[in-house]
Design a protein around this motif. Structure first.
Motif, PDB file in Angstrom:
ATOM      1  N   VAL A   8      82.651 -24.373  60.131  1.00  0.00           N
ATOM      2  CA  VAL A   8      83.120 -23.614  58.966  1.00  0.00           C
ATOM      3  C   VAL A   8      83.328 -24.569  57.800  1.00  0.00           C
ATOM      4  CG1 VAL A   8      84.909 -22.103  58.045  1.00  0.00           C
ATOM      5  CG2 VAL A   8      84.222 -21.906  60.442  1.00  0.00           C
ATOM      6  N   THR A   9      82.716 -24.277  56.658  1.00  0.00           N
ATOM      7  CA  THR A   9      82.816 -25.145  55.488  1.00  0.00           C
ATOM      8  C   THR A   9      83.541 -24.490  54.315  1.00  0.00           C
ATOM      9  OG1 THR A   9      80.647 -24.402  54.692  1.00  0.00           O
ATOM     10  CG2 THR A   9      80.696 -26.361  56.110  1.00  0.00           C
ATOM     11  N   ASP A  10      83.778 -23.182  54.399  1.00  0.00           N
ATOM     12  CA  ASP A  10      84.398 -22.477  53.277  1.00  0.00           C
ATOM     13  C   ASP A  10      84.842 -21.105  53.767  1.00  0.00           C
ATOM     14  OD1 ASP A  10      85.250 -21.831  50.722  1.00  0.00           O
ATOM     15  OD2 ASP A  10      83.252 -21.307  49.978  1.00  0.00           O
ATOM     16  N   ILE A  11      85.776 -20.492  53.058  1.00  0.00           N
ATOM     17  CA  ILE A  11      86.149 -19.097  53.287  1.00  0.00           C
ATOM     18  C   ILE A  11      85.822 -18.335  52.003  1.00  0.00           C
ATOM     19  CG2 ILE A  11      87.982 -17.455  53.820  1.00  0.00           C
ATOM     20  CD1 ILE A  11      89.472 -19.714  55.225  1.00  0.00           C
ATOM     21  N   GLU A  12      84.940 -17.380  52.104  1.00  0.00           N
ATOM     22  CA  GLU A  12      84.491 -16.614  50.942  1.00  0.00           C
ATOM     23  C   GLU A  12      85.306 -15.337  50.813  1.00  0.00           C
ATOM     24  OE1 GLU A  12      80.442 -14.362  49.321  1.00  0.00           O
ATOM     25  OE2 GLU A  12      80.474 -15.328  51.301  1.00  0.00           O
ATOM     26  N   ILE A  13      85.869 -15.094  49.640  1.00  0.00           N
ATOM     27  CA  ILE A  13      86.584 -13.846  49.375  1.00  0.00           C
ATOM     28  C   ILE A  13      85.548 -12.769  49.017  1.00  0.00           C
ATOM     29  CG2 ILE A  13      88.265 -12.665  47.913  1.00  0.00           C
ATOM     30  CD1 ILE A  13      89.660 -15.349  47.510  1.00  0.00           C
ATOM     31  N   ILE A  14      85.432 -11.755  49.853  1.00  0.00           N
ATOM     32  CA  ILE A  14      84.492 -10.663  49.618  1.00  0.00           C
ATOM     33  C   ILE A  14      85.087  -9.634  48.670  1.00  0.00           C
ATOM     34  CG2 ILE A  14      83.143  -8.828  50.718  1.00  0.00           C
ATOM     35  CD1 ILE A  14      82.271 -11.711  51.373  1.00  0.00           C
ATOM     36  N   GLU A  15      86.394  -9.403  48.791  1.00  0.00           N
ATOM     37  CA  GLU A  15      87.073  -8.432  47.928  1.00  0.00           C
ATOM     38  C   GLU A  15      88.542  -8.781  47.846  1.00  0.00           C
ATOM     39  OE1 GLU A  15      88.101  -3.621  47.698  1.00  0.00           O
ATOM     40  OE2 GLU A  15      87.175  -4.491  49.498  1.00  0.00           O
ATOM     41  N   ASP A  16      89.093  -8.744  46.665  1.00  0.00           N
ATOM     42  CA  ASP A  16      90.535  -8.871  46.472  1.00  0.00           C
ATOM     43  C   ASP A  16      91.055  -7.488  46.080  1.00  0.00           C
ATOM     44  OD1 ASP A  16      93.151  -9.279  45.698  1.00  0.00           O
ATOM     45  OD2 ASP A  16      92.736 -11.098  44.545  1.00  0.00           O
TER      46      ASP A  16
END
Length: 223
Positions: A8-16
């Motif tokens: 895992v290299t990042d956490i992507e926010i799909i929706e806030d």
């Protein structure tokens, strides 16, 4: 089957969806209250606002898993994905912090369940967390209670943490089961000398207060 490097290299926010979500739903429940203080003489303070964060289950257990080796005590730590810590990036900080906190090094811990009652329940939950997160089979009577529970952030969080420890010297380890969620991806378990971990806590390299408190209390009881 996945192939290639799955680190895992990042956490992507799909929706806030903060602006449309209710405060009383989700894993954490935010209560927004208007309060006032009542005084012994019958007077009251001005009304003020209070935000309180609850979990569906109020408290948690933390387990310091340790063993005795040729060089002394060693403790088991886990590096876990921690979105809340990771999403500090890009925000203004009092002291600039170059660490990303995608993975945070901690001790074994878990939320208490509805069936966990009293000290017996604390020990039972500790046993389950050690099996799930560390891969060791231990008995409830092997769980050492390390004093009273403590708050981590009592200004906003209602949760108290019950610190415990367990000696797994000579026990065979199995691959930790985990809970199967995406938040378990990339979790890494490692053994480190106790003095090294305690120093890392105090220098901010391991930013887990539960771990430092558990180590300090264990050493105090063994002195």
């Amino acid at each position: 089957m996945r192939s290639g490097d799955t680190t895992v290299t990042d956490i992507e926010i799909i929706e806030d969806f903060s602006s449309t979500a209710r405060c009383d739903e989700g894993f954490l429940r935010l209560r927004r209250l208007r309060c006032r203080n009542r005084r012994a003489d019958g007077s009251t303070s001005p009304v003020y606002r209070v935000d309180v964060v609850d979990r569906p289950r109020l408290d948690a257990v933390a387990v310091l898993v340790y063993r005795r080796g040729a060089s002394g005590l060693e403790v088991l730590t886990r590096k876990n994905l921690r979105p809340a810590a990771y999403f500090r990036k890009g925000k203004e900080m009092v002291v600039p912090d170059p660490v990303s906190y995608l993975m945070v090094e901690e001790l074994v811990a878990g939320v208490m369940e509805v069936e966990d009652k009293g000290e017996e329940g604390v020990r039972r939950r500790a046993v389950e967390e050690v099996r799930e997160e560390a891969g060791y089979e231990v008995r409830p009577d092997e769980i050492q209670l390390l004093g009273g529970a403590f708050f981590v952030a009592p200004g906003i969080l209602s949760e108290k943490v019950f610190p415990t420890a367990v000696d797994v010297t000579g026990k065979e380890a199995h691959p930790p089961e985990g809970d199967g969620s995406p938040l378990e991806e990339g979790t890494r378990v490692q053994w480190r000398p106790l003095p090294e971990v305690l120093a890392a806590c105090r220098h901010g390299e391991v930013p887990d207060a539960k771990l430092e408190i558990a180590i300090t209390r264990l050493l105090a009881e063994q002195s």
